[in-house]
Design a protein around this motif. Structure first.
Motif, PDB file in Angstrom:
ATOM      1  N   LEU A   1       1.300  -1.245  -0.128  1.00 55.98           N
ATOM      2  CA  LEU A   1      -0.427  -0.065  -0.521  1.00 55.98           C
ATOM      3  C   LEU A   1       1.269   1.082  -0.124  1.00 55.98           C
ATOM      4  O   LEU A   1       2.043   0.751   0.084  1.00 55.98           O
ATOM      5  CB  LEU A   1      -0.791  -0.143   1.205  1.00 55.98           C
ATOM      6  N   PRO A   2       0.070   2.132  -0.502  1.00 53.38           N
ATOM      7  CA  PRO A   2       1.343   3.733  -0.708  1.00 53.38           C
ATOM      8  C   PRO A   2       1.944   4.228  -0.058  1.00 53.38           C
ATOM      9  O   PRO A   2       2.861   4.744   0.132  1.00 53.38           O
ATOM     10  CB  PRO A   2       0.405   4.666  -1.569  1.00 53.38           C
ATOM     11  N   SER A   3       1.627   4.121   1.644  1.00 48.63           N
ATOM     12  CA  SER A   3       2.200   4.889   2.564  1.00 48.63           C
ATOM     13  C   SER A   3       2.848   3.403   3.545  1.00 48.63           C
ATOM     14  O   SER A   3       3.462   4.521   4.511  1.00 48.63           O
ATOM     15  CB  SER A   3       0.926   5.740   3.369  1.00 48.63           C
TER      16      SER A   3
ATOM     17  N   ILE B   1       7.375  -3.803   5.664  1.00 50.94           N
ATOM     18  CA  ILE B   1       6.493  -5.024   4.637  1.00 50.94           C
ATOM     19  C   ILE B   1       5.264  -5.468   6.561  1.00 50.94           C
ATOM     20  O   ILE B   1       4.159  -6.154   6.560  1.00 50.94           O
ATOM     21  CB  ILE B   1       6.939  -6.276   4.929  1.00 50.94           C
ATOM     22  N   GLU B   2       5.709  -4.644   7.475  1.00 50.34           N
ATOM     23  CA  GLU B   2       4.356  -5.647   8.427  1.00 50.34           C
ATOM     24  C   GLU B   2       3.949  -4.243   8.371  1.00 50.34           C
ATOM     25  O   GLU B   2       2.766  -4.039   9.116  1.00 50.34           O
ATOM     26  CB  GLU B   2       5.307  -5.048  10.148  1.00 50.34           C
ATOM     27  N   ALA B   3       3.993  -2.628   8.455  1.00 52.89           N
ATOM     28  CA  ALA B   3       3.450  -1.294   8.512  1.00 52.89           C
ATOM     29  C   ALA B   3       2.239  -2.054   7.775  1.00 52.89           C
ATOM     30  O   ALA B   3       0.938  -2.551   7.564  1.00 52.89           O
ATOM     31  CB  ALA B   3       4.107  -0.559   8.353  1.00 52.89           C
ATOM     32  N   ASP B   4       2.566  -2.171   6.059  1.00 49.66           N
ATOM     33  CA  ASP B   4       1.421  -2.602   5.065  1.00 49.66           C
ATOM     34  C   ASP B   4       1.041  -3.616   5.914  1.00 49.66           C
ATOM     35  O   ASP B   4      -0.314  -3.773   5.234  1.00 49.66           O
ATOM     36  CB  ASP B   4       2.335  -3.540   4.116  1.00 49.66           C
TER      37      ASP B   4
ATOM     38  N   PRO C   1      -5.603  -0.571  -4.670  1.00 51.28           N
ATOM     39  CA  PRO C   1      -4.990   0.427  -4.023  1.00 51.28           C
ATOM     40  C   PRO C   1      -3.064   0.203  -3.872  1.00 51.28           C
ATOM     41  O   PRO C   1      -2.725   1.580  -4.026  1.00 51.28           O
ATOM     42  CB  PRO C   1      -5.282   0.421  -2.684  1.00 51.28           C
ATOM     43  N   ALA C   2      -2.956  -0.941  -3.734  1.00 51.64           N
ATOM     44  CA  ALA C   2      -1.163  -2.016  -3.781  1.00 51.64           C
ATOM     45  C   ALA C   2      -0.785  -1.224  -5.140  1.00 51.64           C
ATOM     46  O   ALA C   2      -1.118  -0.833  -6.322  1.00 51.64           O
ATOM     47  CB  ALA C   2      -1.533  -2.545  -3.506  1.00 51.64           C
ATOM     48  N   GLN C   3       0.727  -0.804  -4.858  1.00 53.92           N
ATOM     49  CA  GLN C   3       1.256  -0.675  -5.974  1.00 53.92           C
ATOM     50  C   GLN C   3       2.930  -1.626  -5.938  1.00 53.92           C
ATOM     51  O   GLN C   3       3.449  -2.346  -4.944  1.00 53.92           O
ATOM     52  CB  GLN C   3       1.894   1.150  -5.599  1.00 53.92           C
TER      53      GLN C   3
END
Length: 712
Positions: free
Chosen positions: A141-143, A147-150, A181-183
């Motif tokens: 995800l953009p923000s 990988i944990e935050a995702d 929404p993911a890149q």
């Protein structure tokens, strides 16, 4: 009487196993095939990996078996097999259905998961021939900075049932799926760090316990991530932070030692973009631009076996004035001393790989209704290079080409219009040896022959003609003109979706022509139809249809036309310009070019290759009042390349001009709410063929109208 074949029954046809991909082991001894088989309920396909000897001996051996299936196979340097699967991971979450990277050891044993990413793995981007490093494609995800935050943010979206996507660039969708929404990112992964021991599990459990204890006893301390990435798995390193949409269609190749990644990615430009070639240090993530020119695309990178050179395509963007060539170039691994090779080769390479000795490139390209394998000598310095050598000279098209460094040959898949994809070995002298396969070729009904004619401007126009058994002067066959999509394409390889043998088994002759705009005949042949789709492509089709209808084994009074995508556009154009056909099937078709160009998933391309005047002049919708032939209109709601609005407007305007006082028409509209450009679900493909054949039987053969049972 003809012997029955699998093409006599739609049920038997869709149950045929399909070879979809091929990978070659580092020692050149084994080819791994991805094979799809129909599920028991007939609503999808299950995929598994099979191993076959690469020398033509032996028998197929199944390697994997799971309810979720496996795909995207690749080999590591030591011969382990990598693949992507959504199969359950015993150490992961029970409800996780994302596809992850798995490894099947060459020494034997069960496959094990190599990643546990919240969004799953999109695919294997590149592997290194001489190291344990690989690069995988996965989306964040953009923000998300980690990988944990995702994982945490994905969990929150799932909990709140949020599916909304916020875009700040164009486009917003591609072919059959929404972007975001993911890149997409590219991650380096060192699989020699894959821990598989009880000690590693104990370490991970201890880390989790310590993190929980810290969080419970120290309110002032920053909160520990409740779900750290597993210590038992090698941690992916993000090589492309903050990528935006630049990696949506990235093409990548690794040096043998895994230290350098060569990537073709997109540099955004307003609504479009240009493809550039960059080099990424896989240890540090440092990026260097190698090739970047305005209005030029750099694509399809390949790295030499010694790691010193790259090969790639350089293509100046086409404009309404004409198509441009696909140029094959080579350069140093750092981009130094770039030079074009095979400059006089008037074909468009569809794949590139360095030959076993790095002195040539192995390429594939459309050529005269086939897809041969070529050797492109590199030469040296500024002396240029020798002429390309065509290695295969049969009636097949070759894909998934893999070079065998140990023996100097090539392993590939090949197919034709009468033989589905199957694995073969090609020796250096061009000799072809079929390999064992778990999907043997089915018996094909009828015969295939090559046909050609002269167009009005003297150009040679050719195609394939498939004839049913028994077609003769005493029993001429009805004819179906099938128009290919693209339009930069050729009728030269097997298609499971558009299968002319199904029509042949029902007594039809099928004409598969390559009109102007088709590939494999040189740039001038493409240019004949450029910016004028309704001109020479149309007259070429009529000319070769005239030639085939002059045969005494063809019934010229019983003909129909069919096409999808660009073929659907041309079917619509045909309908508005001649009444010679008894029926026309128009699938996923362009109807109003000005409307289409603004609503398709890549509007910039279509508006760049047409002038506004040509777009209007060659738009089929202007001739709706002239249509006299019954049309079967087919469209899927998830078609983003040719949006549903094209089919809806076509249907509306047919009703406006041709419905009677009670709203009835000879036309039909077959609509799929959950299909895309191709109609891929097997149960829907069956309905597609049943509807098409019933429509043709009514209008071409004069049979009573009928309706497929499952259409109510």
């Amino acid at each position: 009487m003809a012997s029955p074949t699998p093409f006599d029954s739609l049920t038997d046809y869709f149950a045929l196993p399909r070879v979809e991909a091929l990978a070659l082991s580092p020692d050149g001894q084994t080819a791994v095939l991805t094979v799809a088989v129909l599920k028991k309920d007939g609503t999808g396909y299950e995929r598994a990996l099979w191993a076959v000897p690469a020398d033509g001996s032996g028998t197929p051996r199944r390697l994997t078996r799971s309810a979720k299936g496996e795909a995207g196979a690749a080999f590591t340097a030591n011969g382990d097999i990598l693949f992507v699967s959504a199969r359950p991971d015993a150490e992961g979450d029970a409800d996780d259905e994302s596809g992850q990277l798995w490894l099947l050891p060459a020494a034997g044993g069960e496959a094990r998961a190599v990643t546990r990413l919240a969004g799953g793995v999109d695919g294997i981007a590149a592997t290194a021939a001489g190291s344990a490093r690989l690069v995988l494609a996965a989306s964040l995800l953009p923000s998300s900075e980690t990988i944990e935050a995702d994982a945490a943010l994905r969990a929150k979206r799932k909990e709140k049932k949020v599916s909304a996507i916020l875009h700040d660039t164009y486009p917003v969708r591609y072919w059959d799926h929404d972007l975001g929404p993911a890149q997409p990112h590219l991650f380096a992964l060192d699989i020699d760090g894959l821990a598989d021991s009880i000690a590693a599990v104990v370490v991970e459990e201890s880390m989790d316990a310590a993190a929980s204890a810290d969080a419970a006893t120290d309110d002032a301390a920053p909160a520990a991530d409740p779900n750290p990435y597993p210590a038992t798995l090698p941690r992916p390193r993000d090589l492309t932070p903050k990528p935006g949409r630049s990696l949506d269609h990235a093409e990548a190749a690794l040096t043998p030692d895994g230290s350098v990644l060569i990537v073709s990615l997109e540099r955004r430009e307003q609504r479009g973009g240009r493809r550039v070639l960059v080099s990424i240090d896989t240890a540090t993530g440092a990026r260097t631009d190698l090739f970047d020119e305005v209005d030029v695309d750099f694509e399809m990178p390949a790295v030499s076996h010694d790691g010193t050179r790259i090969a790639y395509l350089r293509t100046v963007k086409s404009t309404p004035s004409g198509p441009t060539d696909y140029e094959v170039w080579v350069a140093g691994i750092d981009g130094a001393a770039p030079r074009r090779i095979a400059a006089e080769w008037d074909r468009w390479a569809s794949s590139l790989a360095f030959d076993s000795d790095d002195e040539s490139l192995i390429a594939t390209a459309d050529d005269d209704g086939r897809g041969p394998v070529f050797r492109l000598p590199l030469g040296s310095g500024h002396e240029g290079s020798a002429a390309p050598v065509q290695l295969t000279r049969d009636d097949f098209t070759y894909t998934h080409v893999a070079v065998d460094r140990s023996g100097g040959g090539v392993v590939a898949l090949r197919s034709s219009w009468v033989v589905p994809p199957h694995p073969v070995r090609i020796d250096r002298d061009g000799a072809v040896t079929p390999l064992a396969t778990p999907a043997p070729a089915p018996t094909a009904p009828g015969t295939i022959t090559e046909v050609e004619t002269k167009a009005e401007d003297g150009a040679r126009v050719r195609g394939w003609l498939l004839l049913p058994e028994g077609a003769s002067a005493d029993a001429p066959a009805p004819l179906l003109l099938w128009i290919h999509g693209g339009p930069l394409n050729s009728w030269n390889a097997w298609s499971w979706r558009w299968a002319p043998l199904l029509a042949v088994a029902r007594g039809y002759a099928v004409l598969l022509p390559d009109p102007a705009l088709s590939t494999g005949y040189g740039l001038e042949f493409i240019a004949r139809g450029w910016n004028s789709w309704g001109a020479k492509p149309y007259t070429d089709l009529l000319a070769i249809t005239d030639a085939v209808e002059a045969r005494d084994d063809i019934d010229e009074s019983r003909t129909a036309a069919m096409g999808g995508s660009f073929g659907g556009y041309m079917a619509n154009w045909v309908a508005g310009h001649t009444d010679r056909f008894r029926a026309i099937v128009t699938h996923a078709s362009l109807w109003a070019l000005d409307q289409f160009a603004g609503t398709t998933d890549s509007s910039e391309y279509w508006q760049r290759i047409f002038t506004p005047e040509a777009m209007l002049e060659h738009s089929p919708h202007r001739f709706v009042a002239d249509i006299r032939t019954p049309l079967l209109v087919v469209h899927g709601d998830k078609d983003y390349r040719v949006p549903l609005g094209e089919g809806l407007r076509l249907w509306s305007e047919l009703a406006e001009h041709h419905a009677d006082a009670e709203g009835r028409m000879p036309h039909r509209f077959l609509y799929f709410p959950d299909e895309n450009h191709w109609v891929l679900k097997p149960q829907h493909a069956v309905v597609w063929y049943e509807t098409v054949f019933a429509f043709l039987a009514e209008h071409v053969r004069g049979e009573e109208p009928s309706r497929p049972e499952l259409l109510g």
